[in-house]
Design a protein around this motif. Structure first.
Motif, PDB file in Angstrom:
ATOM      1  N   LYS A 177      -4.860  -0.150   2.064  1.00 61.27           N
ATOM      2  CA  LYS A 177      -5.568   0.305   0.862  1.00 61.27           C
ATOM      3  C   LYS A 177      -5.155   1.719   0.481  1.00 61.27           C
ATOM      4  CE  LYS A 177     -10.248   1.054  -0.919  1.00 61.27           C
ATOM      5  NZ  LYS A 177     -11.707   0.945  -0.613  1.00 61.27           N
TER       6      LYS A 177
ATOM      7  N   LEU B  71      -1.593   1.675  -0.882  1.00 59.63           N
ATOM      8  CA  LEU B  71      -1.536   1.081  -2.216  1.00 59.63           C
ATOM      9  C   LEU B  71      -1.966   2.083  -3.289  1.00 59.63           C
ATOM     10  CD1 LEU B  71      -2.892  -2.544  -1.606  1.00 59.63           C
ATOM     11  CD2 LEU B  71      -0.629  -1.940  -2.475  1.00 59.63           C
ATOM     12  N   ARG B  72      -2.922   2.912  -2.988  1.00 58.76           N
ATOM     13  CA  ARG B  72      -3.345   3.935  -3.947  1.00 58.76           C
ATOM     14  C   ARG B  72      -2.231   4.949  -4.184  1.00 58.76           C
ATOM     15  NH1 ARG B  72      -9.681   5.450  -2.582  1.00 58.76           N
ATOM     16  NH2 ARG B  72     -10.570   3.444  -3.257  1.00 58.76           N
TER      17      ARG B  72
ATOM     18  N   ARG C 246       0.863   4.238  -4.061  1.00 56.24           N
ATOM     19  CA  ARG C 246       1.904   3.522  -4.799  1.00 56.24           C
ATOM     20  C   ARG C 246       1.385   2.930  -6.109  1.00 56.24           C
ATOM     21  NH1 ARG C 246       6.259   1.373  -1.696  1.00 56.24           N
ATOM     22  NH2 ARG C 246       6.353   2.233   0.411  1.00 56.24           N
ATOM     23  N   MET C 247       0.234   3.360  -6.567  1.00 62.87           N
ATOM     24  CA  MET C 247      -0.442   2.732  -7.700  1.00 62.87           C
ATOM     25  C   MET C 247       0.449   2.593  -8.931  1.00 62.87           C
ATOM     26  SD  MET C 247      -3.922   3.949  -9.677  1.00 62.87           S
ATOM     27  CE  MET C 247      -4.933   3.780  -8.211  1.00 62.87           C
ATOM     28  N   HIS C 248       1.264   3.592  -9.221  1.00 62.44           N
ATOM     29  CA  HIS C 248       2.038   3.591 -10.457  1.00 62.44           C
ATOM     30  C   HIS C 248       3.520   3.240 -10.230  1.00 62.44           C
ATOM     31  CE1 HIS C 248      -1.391   5.086 -12.662  1.00 62.44           C
ATOM     32  NE2 HIS C 248      -1.556   6.039 -11.753  1.00 62.44           N
TER      33      HIS C 248
ATOM     34  N   THR D  11       6.437  -2.425  -5.205  1.00 58.00           N
ATOM     35  CA  THR D  11       5.245  -2.523  -4.365  1.00 58.00           C
ATOM     36  C   THR D  11       5.145  -3.897  -3.721  1.00 58.00           C
ATOM     37  OG1 THR D  11       4.074  -0.946  -5.778  1.00 58.00           O
ATOM     38  CG2 THR D  11       2.736  -2.313  -4.325  1.00 58.00           C
TER      39      THR D  11
ATOM     40  N   TRP E 243      -4.645  -5.253  -3.491  1.00 56.96           N
ATOM     41  CA  TRP E 243      -3.582  -4.994  -4.464  1.00 56.96           C
ATOM     42  C   TRP E 243      -4.090  -5.234  -5.879  1.00 56.96           C
ATOM     43  CZ3 TRP E 243       1.705  -7.976  -4.914  1.00 56.96           C
ATOM     44  CH2 TRP E 243       2.597  -7.202  -5.698  1.00 56.96           C
TER      45      TRP E 243
ATOM     46  N   THR F 145      -6.224  -2.387  -7.011  1.00 53.36           N
ATOM     47  CA  THR F 145      -5.392  -1.209  -7.285  1.00 53.36           C
ATOM     48  C   THR F 145      -4.722  -1.317  -8.648  1.00 53.36           C
ATOM     49  OG1 THR F 145      -4.964  -0.941  -4.919  1.00 53.36           O
ATOM     50  CG2 THR F 145      -3.476   0.189  -6.435  1.00 53.36           C
ATOM     51  N   LEU F 146      -4.199  -2.498  -8.969  1.00 55.56           N
ATOM     52  CA  LEU F 146      -3.552  -2.702 -10.265  1.00 55.56           C
ATOM     53  C   LEU F 146      -4.553  -2.548 -11.414  1.00 55.56           C
ATOM     54  CD1 LEU F 146      -1.223  -5.727  -9.438  1.00 55.56           C
ATOM     55  CD2 LEU F 146      -0.526  -3.361  -9.847  1.00 55.56           C
TER      56      LEU F 146
ATOM     57  N   ARG G 237      -6.979  -0.590 -11.531  1.00 54.16           N
ATOM     58  CA  ARG G 237      -7.352   0.814 -11.688  1.00 54.16           C
ATOM     59  C   ARG G 237      -6.249   1.655 -12.342  1.00 54.16           C
ATOM     60  NH1 ARG G 237      -9.638   0.091  -6.277  1.00 54.16           N
ATOM     61  NH2 ARG G 237     -11.927   0.055  -6.453  1.00 54.16           N
ATOM     62  N   ARG G 238      -5.124   1.035 -12.637  1.00 49.26           N
ATOM     63  CA  ARG G 238      -4.031   1.803 -13.246  1.00 49.26           C
ATOM     64  C   ARG G 238      -4.459   2.437 -14.564  1.00 49.26           C
ATOM     65  NH1 ARG G 238       1.662  -1.541 -12.918  1.00 49.26           N
ATOM     66  NH2 ARG G 238       2.395  -0.655 -10.930  1.00 49.26           N
TER      67      ARG G 238
END
Length: 234
Positions: A134, A137-138, A140-142, A148, A183, A186-187, A189-190
């Motif tokens: 988790k 992933l944050r 690597r969010m963008h 990813t 995942w 996370t996506l 929340r972009r």
């Protein structure tokens, strides 16, 4: 801080050679010993042997200024006859123990009712691994989706290569599912737009592309040992 290599050499003398001698000279029944680094499990045919070995281990380790871990060191009734013996005494199911990342459980096969030891991934270890994924992933969010996805696929594949053992199906399926949900969140929340366009149905197609299927990869131990014996006979 002693290195793992030196610790292994040290324990070879302190423990391995000694326990081989003790097994030959002090036991009435069969003894099985498994050690990895500084963790070990010893199985005994007779309870009296187990209690005497534990006493002797404390004495042996004390000679070298070492101590057995007080929370990890314990005697438990475990094995083929443990369930039947505990039922006769009106006691609960046999205790479990953790070793090398798995909780070991006395159980039976569903069809034939034969005794089997299930190895289940330790829940706390799973939670810690998911928390680590988790956090990454944050970070690597963008990043691009494919980048990813390929990274996450390698992480999950590596975890499954170790944990995908017989009897562990439920936990490996849960792990892969939870990774997918992390995942997905996370996506979403972009950006505000991403939260509207990313649906779970769309996410499932992405997961099918990048994450491996949660399936058992290892044979049962008796099949693996039989293959070794046959190879040795040739």
């Amino acid at each position: 801080m002693i290195s793992p290599l030196l610790a292994n050499v040290f324990l070879h003398y302190v423990f391995d050679l000694w326990v081989q001698w003790w097994r030959r000279n002090c036991c009435r029944g069969d003894v099985v010993v498994v050690r990895y680094a500084d963790d070990f499990v010893i199985g005994f045919e007779h309870e009296t042997d187990a209690r005497e070995c534990l006493r002797a281990l404390h004495e042996r380790f004390g000679k070298f200024g070492l101590k057995l871990h007080p929370e990890k060191t314990r005697l438990i009734e475990f094995g083929r006859w443990a369930n039947a013996c505990r039922r006769k005494r009106n006691e609960g199911r046999p205790e479990t123990f953790n070793f090398l990342g798995f909780t070991h459980v006395c159980s039976q096969t569903r069809r034939a009712g034969r005794f089997i030891i299930w190895r289940l991934s330790i829940r706390k270890r799973i939670a810690a691994k998911l928390a680590d994924i988790k956090a990454k992933l944050r970070q690597r969010m963008h990043e691009p989706l494919g980048m990813t996805g390929r990274w996450l696929g390698r992480v999950v594949r590596g975890w499954l290569n170790y944990h995908a053992v017989p009897g562990n199906s439920q936990r490996i399926r849960s792990f892969v599912y939870q990774v997918g949900r992390l995942w997905f969140r996370t996506l979403c929340r972009r950006s505000q737009r991403a939260s509207r366009t990313w649906t779970w149905t769309r996410m499932q197609r992405v997961l099918a592309k990048y994450l491996p299927r949660p399936q058992i990869l290892h044979p049962y131990p008796n099949s693996r040992f039989r293959a070794r014996l046959e190879a040795g006979a040739v």
